[in-house]
Design an enzyme around this catalytic site. Structure first.
Site, PDB file in Angstrom:
ATOM      1  N   LYS A 157       0.857  -1.189   0.000  1.00  0.00           N
ATOM      2  CA  LYS A 157       0.000   0.000   0.000  1.00  0.00           C
ATOM      3  C   LYS A 157       0.880   1.222   0.000  1.00  0.00           C
ATOM      4  O   LYS A 157       1.840   1.311   0.763  1.00  0.00           O
ATOM      5  CB  LYS A 157      -0.886   0.004   1.262  1.00  0.00           C
ATOM      6  CG  LYS A 157      -1.939   1.097   1.232  1.00  0.00           C
ATOM      7  CD  LYS A 157      -3.112   0.667   0.386  1.00  0.00           C
ATOM      8  CE  LYS A 157      -4.106   1.795   0.162  1.00  0.00           C
ATOM      9  NZ  LYS A 157      -3.638   2.803  -0.812  1.00  0.00           N
ATOM     10  N   LYS A 188       4.845   2.038   8.616  1.00  0.00           N
ATOM     11  CA  LYS A 188       3.636   2.799   8.923  1.00  0.00           C
ATOM     12  C   LYS A 188       2.429   1.861   9.069  1.00  0.00           C
ATOM     13  O   LYS A 188       1.651   1.972  10.026  1.00  0.00           O
ATOM     14  CB  LYS A 188       3.384   3.830   7.826  1.00  0.00           C
ATOM     15  CG  LYS A 188       2.309   4.836   8.131  1.00  0.00           C
ATOM     16  CD  LYS A 188       2.147   5.841   6.990  1.00  0.00           C
ATOM     17  CE  LYS A 188       3.405   6.634   6.729  1.00  0.00           C
ATOM     18  NZ  LYS A 188       3.182   7.728   5.745  1.00  0.00           N
ATOM     19  N   THR A 245      -5.357  12.069   6.962  1.00  0.00           N
ATOM     20  CA  THR A 245      -3.962  12.242   7.364  1.00  0.00           C
ATOM     21  C   THR A 245      -3.816  13.438   8.294  1.00  0.00           C
ATOM     22  O   THR A 245      -3.158  13.349   9.346  1.00  0.00           O
ATOM     23  CB  THR A 245      -3.046  12.414   6.136  1.00  0.00           C
ATOM     24  OG1 THR A 245      -3.285  11.360   5.211  1.00  0.00           O
ATOM     25  CG2 THR A 245      -1.586  12.381   6.561  1.00  0.00           C
ATOM     26  N   GLY A 286       4.125  23.688   4.869  1.00  0.00           N
ATOM     27  CA  GLY A 286       3.239  23.062   3.898  1.00  0.00           C
ATOM     28  C   GLY A 286       1.815  23.527   4.112  1.00  0.00           C
ATOM     29  O   GLY A 286       1.397  23.805   5.250  1.00  0.00           O
ATOM     30  N   LYS A 321       5.320   2.223  -2.908  1.00  0.00           N
ATOM     31  CA  LYS A 321       5.287   3.646  -3.258  1.00  0.00           C
ATOM     32  C   LYS A 321       5.534   3.777  -4.746  1.00  0.00           C
ATOM     33  O   LYS A 321       6.196   2.943  -5.369  1.00  0.00           O
ATOM     34  CB  LYS A 321       6.355   4.429  -2.488  1.00  0.00           C
ATOM     35  CG  LYS A 321       5.990   5.892  -2.265  1.00  0.00           C
ATOM     36  CD  LYS A 321       4.891   6.019  -1.215  1.00  0.00           C
ATOM     37  CE  LYS A 321       4.608   7.470  -0.882  1.00  0.00           C
ATOM     38  NZ  LYS A 321       3.610   7.582   0.202  1.00  0.00           N
ATOM     39  N   GLY A 352      -0.814  21.956   1.968  1.00  0.00           N
ATOM     40  CA  GLY A 352      -1.607  21.065   1.131  1.00  0.00           C
ATOM     41  C   GLY A 352      -2.698  20.401   1.952  1.00  0.00           C
ATOM     42  O   GLY A 352      -3.090  20.886   3.022  1.00  0.00           O
ATOM     43  N   ASN A 353      -3.167  19.277   1.470  1.00  0.00           N
ATOM     44  CA  ASN A 353      -4.285  18.580   2.112  1.00  0.00           C
ATOM     45  C   ASN A 353      -4.008  18.269   3.581  1.00  0.00           C
ATOM     46  O   ASN A 353      -4.844  18.528   4.454  1.00  0.00           O
ATOM     47  CB  ASN A 353      -4.571  17.289   1.345  1.00  0.00           C
ATOM     48  CG  ASN A 353      -5.602  16.419   2.022  1.00  0.00           C
ATOM     49  OD1 ASN A 353      -5.258  15.568   2.833  1.00  0.00           O
ATOM     50  ND2 ASN A 353      -6.862  16.635   1.720  1.00  0.00           N
TER      51      ASN A 353
END
Length: 428
Positions: A71, A95, A191, A219, A107, A221-222
């Protein structure tokens, strides 16, 4: 990825080797787990809108799948490297293991700058990446997801291409899909919210009330946006945010004495997490140098952009007021800076624990897609909170009982779980 002297895979292996020695891992298991089991390098021809053809280089790395299908996200970045993808795949293995979900680590990446690609060119690139790898991936083999500069639209194009090739419907092949097409409610927030769930627990242990704290974030971002929103819900103050400015080709730190308005900034931020500088200035924000986020007088620092952002060059600029380092990005702290953080007694929430909310909710999405039954948002976020809290408690309990640094404690739990899986399978 900007520092040519920095190799994230060497960094990831050094972290692994250190903990492998602590737990006395045997040589065969160590050799198996310190490198990827499989990797693919592909060339992707893309017909550009002007009629020319451009060749892009892409990667997919599977680090280990002893605990379940690999994943991990796919990122689009102009400075992507094979070693970055290898490191990220390795971190994904740990993780998934530290939050105890039945998945392995993978990845992907493509060397490109989506800022400079039209939507149709991005679609062709997504479909081309899948055409190269469709036989090596699948819901029971390797499951991609969004990452840096990829999103739900990219995932749906990839899913559509995969299903066209295999002649069926396989919604569990990819996660981070649009909600209307089999995505999970809560996945977008996962996240960012997950980082704050573990931060909340850490603040309890430190005897600090969230409403008395401030945070500086790298950062926007999302991950950062939802982390900032959830942190604000707890009563905390967002002191500063740093993000990349594609027009200026540099980063800026946005600062406001009374704290940032996350929703306002998000309204002037593009899909790549770049804040509109002119509109921010008009709204009364002060523009500081891009690395100024690291030296703010705050209680919590949160690097949530790319790897190798806190280094020997800036770690000593961290304010004496900082009590917690919350790693929202993967591998944001260089090894030499990590030693300084440890020596200063700053409470570390390591990356592969702190930002595991994304893969946890991706797992939830995969489960829902495979059984064709979808949960309500509150149920998803409750499950996420429970998973993140449980993982944090396990790491903190081990760190406290054995006198370990939080990063080392998280690694001990994760590596032991993966090592047990490879041994039970008879691989070593």
């Amino acid at each position: 990825m900007e520092d040519k002297s920095y190799n994230p895979f060497v960094h990831a292996q050094a972290q692994f080797d250190k903990v492998a020695a602590i737990i006395g891992l045997d040589e065969a298991t160590r050799d198996l787990l310190r490198q990827p089991m499989r990797e693919h390098h592909v060339l992707i021809p893309v017909r550009m809108d002007d009629g020319t053809t451009k060749i892009f280089k892409g990667f997919r790395v599977m680090h280990n799948d002893a605990r379940g299908p690999a994943k991990g996200g796919i990122r689009f970045h102009p400075q992507e490297t094979a070693d970055t993808v290898r490191a990220l795949a390795m971190w994904m293995t740990w993780k998934c293991a530290v939050v105890n979900i039945p998945l392995g680590g993978g990845k992907g990446g493509v060397i490109c700058d989506p800022h400079n690609l039209t939507e149709t060119e991005q679609e062709r690139l997504c479909r081309g990446w899948i055409r190269n790898l469709a036989k090596e991936m699948g819901p029971c083999i390797d499951v991609p997801a969004p990452d840096v500069m990829t999103n739900a639209k990219h995932m749906l194009w990839m899913l559509d291409e995969f299903e066209a090739i295999h002649g069926g419907k396989y919604p569990g092949f990819i996660t981070g899909k649009p909600i209307e097409m089999g995505g999970s409610l809560g996945r977008t927030e996962a996240t960012g919210f997950g980082t704050i769930y573990v931060l909340r627990e850490a603040l309890k242990d430190l005897g600090i009330k969230p409403e008395n704290t401030s945070i500086s974030i790298q950062g926007f971002g999302n991950v950062s946006q939802f982390a900032a929103r959830k942190f604000s819900e707890l009563g905390g103050k967002i002191a500063a945010v740093s993000c990349w400015d594609n027009a200026d080709k540099t980063s800026h730190t946005y600062f406001k004495k009374d704290g940032l308005d996350v929703d306002m900034l998000a309204s002037i931020t593009n899909t790549f997490g770049c804040i509109n500088k002119e509109k921010a200035v008009a709204a009364g924000y002060e523009i500081l140098p891009g690395d100024a986020w690291v030296e703010q007088d705050v209680d919590i620092l949160m690097p949530a952009a790319l790897e190798n952002q806190i280094t020997s060059a800036n770690v000593n600029r961290i304010s004496e007021k900082v009590k917690v380092l919350l790693e929202g990005a993967n591998g944001p702290t260089a090894p030499e800076a990590d030693e300084v953080i440890r020596a200063r007694g700053i409470f570390l929430l390591p990356d592969f624990l702190a930002n595991a909310g994304g893969v946890t909710c991706s797992y939830f999405e995969q489960v829902q897609s495979n059984m064709n039954y979808y949960w309500e948002k509150d149920e998803v976020l409750e499950r996420l909170d429970a998973k993140m809290t449980s993982a944090y408690r396990a790491v903190q309990d081990l760190a406290r009982s054995k006198g370990l640094y939080m990063r080392d404690a998280a690694y001990v739990i994760a590596i032991n779980r993966v090592a047990q899986a490879v041994k039970m399978r008879g691989w070593v």
